[in-house]
Scaffold this active site. Structure first.
Site, short mmCIF file in Angstrom:
data_model
loop_
_atom_site.label_atom_id
_atom_site.label_comp_id
_atom_site.label_asym_id
_atom_site.label_seq_id
_atom_site.Cartn_x
_atom_site.Cartn_y
_atom_site.Cartn_z
N LYS A 1 -2.01 -8.12 -4.08
CA LYS A 1 -2.82 -6.89 -3.94
C LYS A 1 -1.91 -5.69 -3.88
O LYS A 1 -0.91 -5.69 -3.15
CB LYS A 1 -3.66 -7.00 -2.65
N ASP B 1 -26.80 20.68 -24.75
CA ASP B 1 -27.27 21.70 -23.79
C ASP B 1 -28.32 22.61 -24.44
O ASP B 1 -29.35 22.89 -23.85
CB ASP B 1 -26.10 22.58 -23.33
N HIS C 1 0.84 -1.21 0.00
CA HIS C 1 0.00 0.00 0.00
C HIS C 1 0.86 1.24 0.00
O HIS C 1 1.88 1.29 0.69
CB HIS C 1 -0.88 0.04 1.26
N LYS D 1 -15.57 21.50 -21.93
CA LYS D 1 -16.42 21.50 -23.13
C LYS D 1 -15.68 22.01 -24.37
O LYS D 1 -15.91 21.52 -25.47
CB LYS D 1 -17.69 22.32 -22.88
P1 NAP Z 1 -19.78 30.38 -16.89
O1 NAP Z 1 -19.28 30.08 -18.26
O2 NAP Z 1 -18.82 30.51 -15.77
O3 NAP Z 1 -20.61 31.77 -16.99
C1 NAP Z 1 -21.17 32.35 -15.86
C2 NAP Z 1 -21.91 33.61 -16.25
O4 NAP Z 1 -22.60 34.08 -15.09
C3 NAP Z 1 -21.00 34.74 -16.73
O5 NAP Z 1 -21.64 35.43 -17.76
C4 NAP Z 1 -20.87 35.62 -15.48
O6 NAP Z 1 -20.72 36.98 -15.76
C5 NAP Z 1 -22.22 35.43 -14.83
N1 NAP Z 1 -22.13 35.64 -13.38
C6 NAP Z 1 -21.39 34.89 -12.51
N2 NAP Z 1 -21.59 35.36 -11.27
C7 NAP Z 1 -22.45 36.42 -11.36
C8 NAP Z 1 -23.02 37.31 -10.43
N3 NAP Z 1 -22.75 37.21 -9.13
N4 NAP Z 1 -23.86 38.27 -10.87
C9 NAP Z 1 -24.15 38.39 -12.19
N5 NAP Z 1 -23.63 37.56 -13.13
C10 NAP Z 1 -22.79 36.59 -12.71
O7 NAP Z 1 -20.83 29.29 -16.42
P2 NAP Z 1 -21.81 28.43 -17.35
O8 NAP Z 1 -21.16 27.18 -17.79
O9 NAP Z 1 -22.39 29.30 -18.39
O10 NAP Z 1 -22.92 28.00 -16.30
C11 NAP Z 1 -23.80 28.98 -15.74
C12 NAP Z 1 -24.88 28.26 -14.97
O11 NAP Z 1 -25.69 27.51 -15.85
C13 NAP Z 1 -24.34 27.24 -13.96
O12 NAP Z 1 -24.25 27.82 -12.71
C14 NAP Z 1 -25.35 26.11 -13.98
O13 NAP Z 1 -26.16 26.18 -12.85
C15 NAP Z 1 -26.20 26.39 -15.19
N6 NAP Z 1 -26.21 25.23 -16.11
C16 NAP Z 1 -27.28 24.41 -16.05
C17 NAP Z 1 -27.38 23.33 -16.90
C18 NAP Z 1 -28.59 22.44 -16.82
O14 NAP Z 1 -28.57 21.35 -17.43
N7 NAP Z 1 -29.64 22.86 -16.14
C19 NAP Z 1 -26.36 23.06 -17.82
C20 NAP Z 1 -25.26 23.93 -17.88
C21 NAP Z 1 -25.21 25.01 -17.01
P3 NAP Z 1 -19.30 37.64 -16.12
O15 NAP Z 1 -19.16 37.46 -17.61
O16 NAP Z 1 -19.48 39.05 -15.73
O17 NAP Z 1 -18.26 36.94 -15.33
#
Ligand code: NAP
Length: 507
Positions: free
Chosen positions: A152, A346, A126, A305
């Protein structure tokens, strides 16, 4: 040989050993099982009671502190206890390679006693600190001990590649040494080496009856292996699917996809694949080329991604135009000839979740005005889908340049797309609002990116759809407020489940 699930039980004073063994045996009911009696802190009497109580095959282990265990017994005390275990009928005793190599007394006594009583020797090594630099040499030293019936080796995984190596290791022995080997990568990044033990025909792997009873980092529960990871359905040729991300431990995808395989009675096991940033291509290649792995599909999540699209382009994958334009993919699927296709589910999952709130038809999007909050990866995919289907999109983002860049990237499509200042959001006149920021996500559940618009010509009504892509919690503060204001709400789970279903259909 069926791979057994081995439940470790610590034999200690002040523990009702019969109850502990009964709990382990109950967890193992219906599958090949065994018990490891961890006698690190046991007395001879305690060990003997434990051996009497067990109905399943038993391994007796007395792991010394110098090998990551809890036993501070002297070498002589351990040897005496091992002898008693063998004489009492233990099926296996587990002796550390270092203890074996160090003492002729250990070698002769254990070999004699084991031969006389039919006990089999497990020789183990281990490394809890990480991947040992001399891994190959350690394996060679284990293989050199001909008296051992089973070998093991376990080490703390430093990446998912360690789990893949652990699965391959037993296959790599010389042709004249077919002894079974348990090779384990410990910790979260090593979990794959435990989940796939049956697919890779290991003699056994460890699983606990209940959380909190682990004897090494990363051990799953028996129930997780059987229910979440389709233990009983695993065969050597079972196709492998997984979610690649960092971190990925919280993902619900294994539950959804494995339940899907079970529901349609199809072969497949879907696993979490924690892949460190910048190691996507290397790790996917290691999985794809590992003999016996049969990798067929990946869901790809943050932060991989973009790397997934790059990987797809480098491997001449079939990629649809919209996914190319979005610039990221979340799905890689290999057909049975090895041909790769890549796409983004998505946007499709999000569009379907949105239009389900109207009449379920994507054509309905033509002419709708949709506010998208955020300009990150999720927003990009959703905006691409909306514009492609003729919607007018208004992007609101905290950092205005990013909103403008995104609007420019998708201008000229079927629908219109513009960027608007974040502080104009309360005056937005739209048919739908989609939150693509993490605002409101656990643990900041009291936050909302937007207050309901309740007055004036843009006031929300039942025709207004408020869609929060955040799915943890399912009912975010935004959705609660929107519901109270009379809007139609769409939780992020609707998108998540739909995009998973689209992937599942392609796998
Ligand atoms: P990301 O690429 O990090 O983008 C986040 C975005 O949110 C940016 O535009 C950012 O603005 C903005 N933001 C972050 N904090 C903020 C705040 N406090 N106030 C205002 N705007 C804020 O993330 P992502 O991959 O797009 O994912 C975003 C969300 O989508 C995730 O949190 C997740 O919950 C959701 N999501 C859901 C699914 C689903 O299947 N339901 C799938 C994918 C994602 P700035 O440009 O100013 O930094």
């Amino acid at each position: 040989m069926t791979t057994a699930l081995c439940v470790p039980v610590f034999v200690k004073a002040k523990l009702d050993i019969e109850e502990a063994i009964a709990e382990a045996e109950e967890a193992l009911e219906g599958t090949a099982g065994m018990i490891e009696l961890r006698c690190d802190a046991a007395t001879a009497k305690g060990m003997s009671a434990a051996l009497d109580a067990a109905h399943l095959p038993v391994i007796v282990t007395i792991r010394p502190t110098w090998e990551g265990g809890f036993s501070d017994k002297s070498d002589a005390e351990r040897l005496a206890l091992f002898q008693e275990a063998i004489e009492a009928g233990a099926d296996y005793v587990d002796i550390e390679l270092a203890a074996w190599e160090k003492s002729r007394d250990v070698r002769e006594t254990l070999t004699d006693a084991a031969e006389k009583n039919g006990t089999r020797l497990i020789l183990s090594n281990h490394c809890f600190g990480g991947r040992p630099a001399d891994l190959a040499e350690r394996v060679a030293r284990l293989r050199a001990v001909k008296e051992a019936a089973l070998l093991k080796i376990a080490w703390k995984a430093e990446s998912l590649l360690d789990a893949i190596d652990a699965l391959r290791l037993p296959q790599q022995g010389p042709p004249n040494d077919r002894r079974p080997m348990v090779a384990l990568a410990m910790g979260e990044e090593g979990l794959l080496s435990r989940i796939l033990a049956r697919k890779f025909a290991a003699p056994f792997t460890f699983a606990v009856a209940q959380r909190g009873k682990e004897s090494a980092p990363g051990q799953p529960t028996v129930d997780e292996l059987r229910t979440r990871y389709r233990w009983d359905a695993q065969r050597p040729d079972t196709p492998l699917y997984g979610v690649a991300g960092w971190p990925v431990g919280h993902s619900l995808s294994p539950d959804i996809h494995n339940a899907g395989f079970t529901a349609i009675n199809a072969p497949g096991v879907y696993v979490p694949l924690p892949i460190r940033p910048d190691r996507f291509a290397e790790t996917v290649e290691a999985l794809r080329t590992c003999p016996g792995m049969h990798l067929r599909g990946l869901s790809v999540t943050i932060p991989h991604k973009e790397a997934a699209l790059l990987y797809a382009l480098e491997h001449a994958a079939a990629i649809d135009d919209l996914s190319r334009h979005i610039g990221v993919v979340n799905t890689l699927a290999w057909d049975n000839t090895g041909r790769l296709s890549a796409f983004n589910s998505d946007y499709a999952g999000a569009l379907d979740a949105l239009v389900a709130a109207w009449d379920g038809r994507r054509e309905t999007l033509t002419g709708k005005r949709v506010a998208v909050l955020g300009a990150g990866g999720a927003a990009r995919a959703i905006i691409a889908g909306l514009v492609h289907h003729g919607a007018t999109v208004v992007i609101y983002n905290r950092t205005p340049e990013k909103a403008r860049d995104l609007a420019a990237a998708f201008a000229g499509g079927t629908g219109k797309v513009v960027a608007a200042p974040w502080d104009k959001l309360p005056q937005s006149c739209c048919d739908a609002f989609i939150n693509c920021t993490p605002v409101g996500m656990h643990p900041h559940t009291a936050a909302t990116p937007l207050e309901p618009i309740t007055e004036g010509p843009c006031a929300w009504s039942a025709d207004t759809v408020v869609f929060d892509t955040v799915y943890n919690p399912q009912m975010t503060r935004l959705l609660k407020l929107a519901k109270a204001a009379g809007a139609t709400i769409v939780p992020g789970t609707e998108m998540f489940v739909r995009q998973a279903a689209i992937q599942f259909a392609e796998f």
